[in-house]
Structures are given as structure tokens and as C-alpha cells.
Design a protein around this motif. Sequence first.
Motif, PDB file in Angstrom:
ATOM      1  N   PRO A 143       0.802  -1.244   0.080  1.00  0.00           N
ATOM      2  CA  PRO A 143       0.122  -0.215   0.158  1.00  0.00           C
ATOM      3  C   PRO A 143       0.355   1.227  -0.128  1.00  0.00           C
ATOM      4  CG  PRO A 143      -0.791  -1.286   1.897  1.00  0.00           C
ATOM      5  CD  PRO A 143       0.095  -2.150   0.873  1.00  0.00           C
ATOM      6  N   ALA A 144       0.478   2.691  -0.595  1.00  0.00           N
ATOM      7  CA  ALA A 144       1.242   3.823  -0.731  1.00  0.00           C
ATOM      8  C   ALA A 144       1.973   3.617  -1.962  1.00  0.00           C
ATOM      9  CB  ALA A 144       1.874   4.281   0.635  1.00  0.00           C
ATOM     10  N   LEU A 145       2.270   2.845  -2.330  1.00  0.00           N
ATOM     11  CA  LEU A 145       2.854   2.743  -3.434  1.00  0.00           C
ATOM     12  C   LEU A 145       2.210   1.914  -4.943  1.00  0.00           C
ATOM     13  CD1 LEU A 145       6.226   0.088  -2.106  1.00  0.00           C
ATOM     14  CD2 LEU A 145       6.020   2.830  -2.303  1.00  0.00           C
TER      15      LEU A 145
ATOM     16  N   LEU B 183       4.111   4.857   7.469  1.00  0.00           N
ATOM     17  CA  LEU B 183       5.591   3.603   7.984  1.00  0.00           C
ATOM     18  C   LEU B 183       6.980   3.295   7.191  1.00  0.00           C
ATOM     19  CD1 LEU B 183       2.842   0.102   8.706  1.00  0.00           C
ATOM     20  CD2 LEU B 183       4.832   1.600  10.351  1.00  0.00           C
ATOM     21  N   LEU B 184       6.381   4.380   5.781  1.00  0.00           N
ATOM     22  CA  LEU B 184       7.477   3.645   5.035  1.00  0.00           C
ATOM     23  C   LEU B 184       8.223   5.247   5.353  1.00  0.00           C
ATOM     24  CD1 LEU B 184       5.460   4.066   1.406  1.00  0.00           C
ATOM     25  CD2 LEU B 184       7.391   2.361   2.485  1.00  0.00           C
TER      26      LEU B 184
ATOM     27  N   VAL C  43      14.729   6.132   9.211  1.00  0.00           N
ATOM     28  CA  VAL C  43      15.246   5.547  10.336  1.00  0.00           C
ATOM     29  C   VAL C  43      16.561   5.135   9.203  1.00  0.00           C
ATOM     30  CG1 VAL C  43      15.805   2.948  11.234  1.00  0.00           C
ATOM     31  CG2 VAL C  43      13.511   4.153  11.916  1.00  0.00           C
ATOM     32  N   VAL C  44      16.342   4.381   8.252  1.00  0.00           N
ATOM     33  CA  VAL C  44      17.909   3.884   7.159  1.00  0.00           C
ATOM     34  C   VAL C  44      18.389   5.989   7.006  1.00  0.00           C
ATOM     35  CG1 VAL C  44      18.075   4.081   4.690  1.00  0.00           C
ATOM     36  CG2 VAL C  44      16.132   2.646   5.473  1.00  0.00           C
ATOM     37  N   THR C  45      17.928   6.884   6.786  1.00  0.00           N
ATOM     38  CA  THR C  45      19.070   8.485   6.858  1.00  0.00           C
ATOM     39  C   THR C  45      19.865   8.163   8.017  1.00  0.00           C
ATOM     40  OG1 THR C  45      17.204   9.214   5.198  1.00  0.00           O
ATOM     41  CG2 THR C  45      18.422  10.904   6.383  1.00  0.00           C
ATOM     42  N   ILE C  46      19.414   8.029   8.755  1.00  0.00           N
ATOM     43  CA  ILE C  46      19.887   8.146  10.383  1.00  0.00           C
ATOM     44  C   ILE C  46      21.360   7.302  10.538  1.00  0.00           C
ATOM     45  CG2 ILE C  46      20.170   7.862  13.423  1.00  0.00           C
ATOM     46  CD1 ILE C  46      18.941  10.289  12.156  1.00  0.00           C
ATOM     47  N   ARG C  47      20.370   5.750  10.120  1.00  0.00           N
ATOM     48  CA  ARG C  47      21.359   4.824   9.984  1.00  0.00           C
ATOM     49  C   ARG C  47      22.871   5.421   8.710  1.00  0.00           C
ATOM     50  NH1 ARG C  47      20.381  -0.439   8.062  1.00  0.00           N
ATOM     51  NH2 ARG C  47      20.351   0.156   6.424  1.00  0.00           N
ATOM     52  N   ASP C  48      22.365   6.239   8.302  1.00  0.00           N
ATOM     53  CA  ASP C  48      23.379   6.944   6.586  1.00  0.00           C
ATOM     54  C   ASP C  48      24.406   7.378   7.654  1.00  0.00           C
ATOM     55  OD1 ASP C  48      22.452   4.135   4.059  1.00  0.00           O
ATOM     56  OD2 ASP C  48      21.255   6.644   3.890  1.00  0.00           O
TER      57      ASP C  48
END
Length: 332
Positions: free
Chosen positions: A280-282, A315-316, A322-327
Motif C-alpha cells: 500500500p501507498a506504492l 510507515l514508509l 531510520v535508514v537516513t539516520i543509519r546513513d
Amino acid sequence: MITVLLIVVFFAVLILGHEFGHFLAARLLHMEVQEFGFGLPPKIASKKIGKTEYSLNLIPFGGFVKVEDLEPVDMSPDPAMPKKYAPIWKRAIVFFSGVLVNFIIGWVAFSFIFMMGVPKAVYVSGLVADGSAAASGMETGDRLVDFDSVDELTDFIRLHPEEDISWNIDRYGESIVIVAAPRVMDGVPRIGVELIESGFPKQGFFKSIGSGFLTAGQFAGKIFSALAGMFRHGDFSSSSGPISIFNAVSVAKDMGLAYFLQLMGIVSLNLMVINILPLPALDGGHLLFLVIEKIRRKPIGIKAQSAINSTSFILLLILMFVVTIRDIIRLF
């Protein structure tokens, strides 16, 4: 400044290209486009041209197109009144057109690379821990600028055993000289590296178009396979976000136009694969709703669709955060 400009161009082509696919399909199918948005709300500025509002939004990671009758909407507070929406085939074409343009961008990028050709080069693809190359500071990804083939480099090493050799290195645009002496191991002089060759001569226009199409298809298949492996093993540690892409664009700029186009093609194909997922949303999620609607012979309820899409969108956004923080953490 040039790097920032290239990053803007990079994301503008990918985001606007995807949304332009939806926009163009809707216009060709005589569906009214209410808004074409670059970025995600809140809205910063907008201008209405004809019946379409073109908006610039605060969150730069994405875009959207609002098309009348693309999804069921209530036309009247009277529950007896039917809901208005475009035929399923029209909506399916509009939803699919975004990922189609992402494939085309990848295809065009790879075709240009084949038209340009790429100079032959030798790169370090791996290092032996106790080899002289690793001890001298050579790194994976270094280009050995004085050699065009692995055979040429290997022959050179065999002629100079135990001699200090100055290796001219190109490390993502930075010129470095590293001194490393080949050590004789098992009777053969080695510096302890694994090497790969790259480069190919330029091709004619039509051959480049064909090669670009095949390469884009091969990359798309590999991305699908890699993503399936991530879901199968539940390991998404290798995924990257916008910060990693910013860094990759900066590196590709220093390596040349061919590498910049290659990166754009690969990222565009990644966007294609992600967007076609039945989530959903994609776009793939919207197509899934259409399949369900076709089977049920009536659309999913408006409230249910809105709730599912809104939850998935949140959620996306959380996942992107989260992915940006990990980057960012990886930078330090």
C-alpha cells in the motif's frame, strides 16, 4: 557547488521523471490532473497553469500527482449516489506509467554509456591481508592508472620482483602514489591484490540502444533477486538511503560522466523495483487494489483505502527516517 547542483539534477530527473509518467498517462487518457507536486507536503509554493496546480513541497524525498477519478471518491454526501472513478484499465495504466518511466530512464542512461564508451582501466577489487599492497595503503576501488589490462600489470610485476615500485593510484578523483614491492610467494612475485578490468569501446546508436535495454533488464533482474533475498532472510542492513546516494553522486562526479549515468540508471531501476512492490501507498499497492476490485467487481471502500494508504505512508516515512539516520551514523 557543482556537487549540490548535480545532486539536485540527479533527484529531479528520477522524481520528476517518475511522476511525469503518471502525469503524461493521465493527460493522454483525458483524465484531469489536479496537482503535480515535487516533494511531499507541507507545501512551500505553487502555481496553477490551466487546470493543474504545480507545487513545490518541503520534504524533498518524493513527489506526487493528483488525478481526478484515479481513486474512488464520494461525489455526494448522499450514500445512495454512486461513487465516481475512472475505468480500471485507465487507472492501471496511470499507476504503471511511473515505474515504466523509471525503467526508461535506466535504459536511456545505459544506452548513453554504450554510445560514449568507457576507457579501459584496472581496479583493485580485493586485498590480501598480509600482502604488500594492503600494508602500503592500497584500498579496494583504487584504479591503477598506468595499466589498461590485468595481464599487462601482472607481466610488469613478474619483471620486478622485490623492487620498490611507485604505483600511481586514482582514488575517486584523488591522485595518490603508493610504494609497494612485489613479494615472491610460491615462486611468483605478487603484491597481494585481486584485480578487475573495466571499459569497452563505444558502440553505434542502434547497437547502444539494444545494449542499454539488455543491461537495464539485467540490472532490474538482479535488483529483484537481491530484494527477494533481503525479504527471505529478513536482513535489510545493506539498504541505503538518501545520504548514501548523495555521497555516491559526489564520488561519481569525480569519476566521470559514464559513472554518473551508471549510478542514475541503477538508482532509477531500484526505484522501479521498489514502486512495483504490491505494498500500500506504492504504485504496486494501487495495482493490487485494482486487481481486488476486478475480482470483487466493486472497489475497496474509500475509508478502508484511505486508512491503509495513510498508515503505509507513515510507515514508509518512518523507514526512510531510520535508514537516513543509519546513513548519517555510517559517516562517523
